[in-house]
Structures are given as structure tokens and as C-alpha cells.
Design a protein around this motif. Structure first.
Motif, PDB file in Angstrom:
ATOM      1  N   LEU A   1      19.933  44.213 -92.744  1.00  0.00           N
ATOM      2  CA  LEU A   1      20.351  42.841 -92.403  1.00  0.00           C
ATOM      3  C   LEU A   1      19.187  42.021 -91.867  1.00  0.00           C
ATOM      4  O   LEU A   1      19.308  40.817 -91.680  1.00  0.00           O
ATOM      5  N   ILE A   2      18.049  42.678 -91.607  1.00  0.00           N
ATOM      6  CA  ILE A   2      16.957  41.983 -90.936  1.00  0.00           C
ATOM      7  C   ILE A   2      16.424  40.847 -91.808  1.00  0.00           C
ATOM      8  O   ILE A   2      16.034  39.795 -91.325  1.00  0.00           O
ATOM      9  N   GLY A   3      16.486  41.060 -93.147  1.00  0.00           N
ATOM     10  CA  GLY A   3      15.966  40.049 -94.074  1.00  0.00           C
ATOM     11  C   GLY A   3      16.641  38.705 -93.924  1.00  0.00           C
ATOM     12  O   GLY A   3      16.010  37.649 -93.960  1.00  0.00           O
ATOM     13  N   CYS A   4      17.982  38.733 -93.708  1.00  0.00           N
ATOM     14  CA  CYS A   4      18.677  37.431 -93.657  1.00  0.00           C
ATOM     15  C   CYS A   4      18.430  36.742 -92.316  1.00  0.00           C
ATOM     16  O   CYS A   4      18.661  35.549 -92.173  1.00  0.00           O
ATOM     17  N   ILE A   5      17.935  37.493 -91.322  1.00  0.00           N
ATOM     18  CA  ILE A   5      17.603  36.868 -90.035  1.00  0.00           C
ATOM     19  C   ILE A   5      16.194  36.286 -90.087  1.00  0.00           C
ATOM     20  O   ILE A   5      15.933  35.216 -89.571  1.00  0.00           O
ATOM     21  N   ILE A   6      15.288  37.007 -90.769  1.00  0.00           N
ATOM     22  CA  ILE A   6      13.909  36.523 -90.857  1.00  0.00           C
ATOM     23  C   ILE A   6      13.806  35.362 -91.849  1.00  0.00           C
ATOM     24  O   ILE A   6      13.157  34.371 -91.591  1.00  0.00           O
ATOM     25  N   GLY A   7      14.530  35.479 -92.974  1.00  0.00           N
ATOM     26  CA  GLY A   7      14.492  34.409 -93.977  1.00  0.00           C
ATOM     27  C   GLY A   7      13.209  34.495 -94.798  1.00  0.00           C
ATOM     28  O   GLY A   7      12.281  35.243 -94.478  1.00  0.00           O
ATOM     29  N   ARG A   8      13.153  33.677 -95.849  1.00  0.00           N
ATOM     30  CA  ARG A   8      11.989  33.713 -96.741  1.00  0.00           C
ATOM     31  C   ARG A   8      10.749  33.259 -95.965  1.00  0.00           C
ATOM     32  O   ARG A   8      10.727  32.167 -95.411  1.00  0.00           O
ATOM     33  N   GLN A   9       9.748  34.110 -95.914  1.00  0.00           N
ATOM     34  CA  GLN A   9       8.486  33.840 -95.200  1.00  0.00           C
ATOM     35  C   GLN A   9       8.729  33.407 -93.757  1.00  0.00           C
ATOM     36  O   GLN A   9       8.044  32.550 -93.215  1.00  0.00           O
TER      37      GLN A   9
END
Length: 320
Positions: free
Chosen positions: A264-272
Motif C-alpha cells: 500500500l506504500i505506493g499509493c501513499i507516496i504517489g508518482r515520484q
């Protein structure tokens, strides 16, 4: 969260956790329970009740005042096909009714939007588009898989259009593919957003704009925002005591730690890093994301700031 249960023929069946696979013998041999999600507009309560009774499928409609609703159809595959047939014919009936008042002569096709975990879309498309091409040719329906995931989810929209008969044949083929290749990893389901109106903060109160009016917006964010407003250190001229009795002029910074599953970390960090920077800016908190530890399926997030900053950052992270 899904669990994978091997069915009698060895294929993995993907079920939302807590749902029992029901084995129903039908003329086609084993009949497996499947869940299909659809995106629809409008309210059709009466129709849905009738569809539940006649198809035998479990049909749920997402709550909320969103223009889009998620319709979840669960049951043995034959009840799903019955429900889809009823939906497709109902849509066709609506099209015919709306045409009787319009000068248009050619009848537009019926269109349904399925919501499918992105991890299963590759199998729907097939190598070099072979599977989707075969579906189009064998059913006569138009099938389109969206290139992007739906907002804040790991699901994609799959649009099917054509005659009700073509749609039903196409849904049958899609169900077969979904049973043969269950979703991989955790799926973050798409949840339609209420018709979004901008929120404006003013004087510690949040307002939404409706037409020409600003209407107070009762939301968690407001409370957090008011907290943040109260705890802003400011000293009126000539006054050295804290502006708010019982509160220091600047509350001490504290630290809060969260753990987030890796997937789920990707959707918290977002693109770049766009999303995490947005959260840092909105909350005023410092947010550090630890590197992935070997053998761990979670990441540590450290939030530093005033209690109000921290609660706002937490709220925004959970919302993501």
C-alpha cells in the motif's frame, strides 16, 4: 483482502475473506461462487429487489450520495449470468424508452462497466491482445480495458457494449478468465467519490461551494483544522502570556509512528513522491518513510509535528 481456495478441479477461486465457496452442481459440472463488480449511475431500488429474487444472486449496491455506485453481484456463476441478463435487458429497455422521445433513429448499444482488479486485466487482454480480440470476435460485443487504474485503487474499468445477448456471452467469457487467473496480491477496491465540491477553509471552518453559496462543511478535516488553528503560536502585541490559557504558545513537537503494508506504500507516496509531498504540505508535519527491511512486509512511517499536524497527517494517510 482475498483468500484463495483451491476448487475441486484445482483452479484457484478468489473470494473476499469470510465468504464461503458454495459448491453448486449444475448442468455444467462444478459451479463456483464468483464476485463481479459493476459501476452504475442512478438509483434503481425496485428493479434490484426484483433482480435479487429472480436471479438468486446476492446483489449489493454501494451506499453514499455518489453519482456512481458500485453494484456487487455474488453467487454461483449461473445466478450471475441471470442477473447480468436482467441488467442488460433493463438497460436496453431504458434506451428504447428514452428513444421514443428523441428523433434519433439508430439504437445505441447497451454499455456496462465492470470493475476488475488490475492484476487480472493482463489475462483478459491476453498476449498481444489475443484474448480480448477473441472475445470481441466470438461475442460481437465491444470490450475495452482502461489503461489507467481507477482513482485510489488497484482496479481498472472494463467497458462492454453491444446487444444484451452479446454482453451476456462476453460476461460469461470474462468470468471464465477471472476464475482461471485469480487476482495476485492485495486488491485495493475502487470506491466512488461523492460529487466532489471544493472545500474552502476560512476562519477555522471548512465550507463547500454549492452554486453561489458557501455551505459549512461538517467534516473530520474541519475539526482537525480548527485544532491546528488554535495551536498556531501567535502572541498579540504587547502580550507575552500564551494567547490561549492552558496552551503553550507553541505546543511541543511530538512523534508518532505508523506501519503500512508494503503493497500500500505506493499509493501513499504517489508518482515520484507527489502524494506524500501533498500530505506533508497540507498537514505541516514532517513525514519520514523508512526503507523496506528485508523479510518484512511492512514499512515504518514516522510523523513529527504538533499534535494537530500529526492527527491531520494520519487522517490524510488513512484517506489515501
Amino acid at each position: 483482502i482475498r483468500e484463495h481456495i483451491p476448487s475441486q478441479d484445482g483452479a484457484l477461486v478468489s473470494l473476499p475473506l469470510g465468504m464461503e465457496p458454495t459448491k453448486v452442481q449444475s448442468e455444467g459440472g462444478l459451479n463456483v461462487t464468483l464476485t463481479i463488480r459493476l459501476l452504475m449511475h442512478g438509483k434503481k431500488g425496485e428493479t434490484v429487489k426484483k433482480m435479487r429474487e429472480e436471479s438468486g444472486a446476492r446483489i449489493n449496491i454501494s451506499e453514499g450520495n455518489c453519482p456512481e455506485r458500485i453494484v456487487t453481484i455474488t453467487g454461483p456463476t449461473d445466478t450471475i449470468f441471470k442477473a447480468f441478463a436482467m441488467i442488460a435487458y433493463k438497460f436496453e429497455e431504458d434506451i428504447i424508452n428514452s428513444m421514443s422521445n428523441s428523433p434519433a433513429t439508430s439504437k445505441p448499444p447497451v454499455t456496462l462497466r465492470l470493475v476488475v482488479p488490475a492484476s487480472q486485466c493482463g489475462s483478459l487482454i491476453g498476449k498481444g491482445g489475443s484474448k480480448i480480440k477473441e472475445m470481441r470476435e466470438s461475442t460481437g460485443a465491444q470490450v475495452q480495458v482502461a489503461g489507467d487504474m481507477l482513482p485510489n485503487s488497484t482496479e481498472r474499468a472494463v467497458t462492454i457494449s453491444g446487444t444484451p445477448e452479446a454482453i451476456i456471452q462476453c460476461v460469461k467469457q470474462i468470468c471464465v478468465v477471472m476464475l482461471e487467473s485469480p487476482p495476485k496480491g492485495a486488491t485495493i477496491p475502487y470506491r466512488p467519490k461523492p460529487a466532489s465540491t471544493p472545500v474552502i477553509f476560512s476562519g477555522g471552518q471548512a465550507y463547500t461551494i454549492q452554486g453561489q453559496y458557501a455551505i459549512p462543511h461538517p467534516d473530520q478535516l474541519t475539526k482537525l483544522h480548527q485544532l491546528a488553528m488554535q495551536q498556531t503560536p501567535f502572541t498579540p502585541l504587547g502580550q507575552t502570556t500564551p494567547a490561549f490559557p492552558g496552551l503553550d504558545a507553541s505546543p511541543p513537537a511530538s512523534t508518532h509512528e505508523l506501519t503500512i503494508p508494503n503493497d500500500l506504500i505506493g499509493c501513499i507516496i504517489g508518482r515520484q513522491g507527489t502524494k506524500i509531498n501533498e500530505i506533508r504540505q497540507m498537514s505541516g508535519a514532517q513525514i519520514k518513510i523508512a526503507n523496506a527491511m528485508e523479510g518484512s512486509s511492512e514499512r515504518q512511517i514516522t510523523i513529527t509535528g504538533t499534535p494537530a499536524n500529526i492527527s491531520l497527517a494520519q487522517y490524510l494517510i488513512n484517506a489515501r
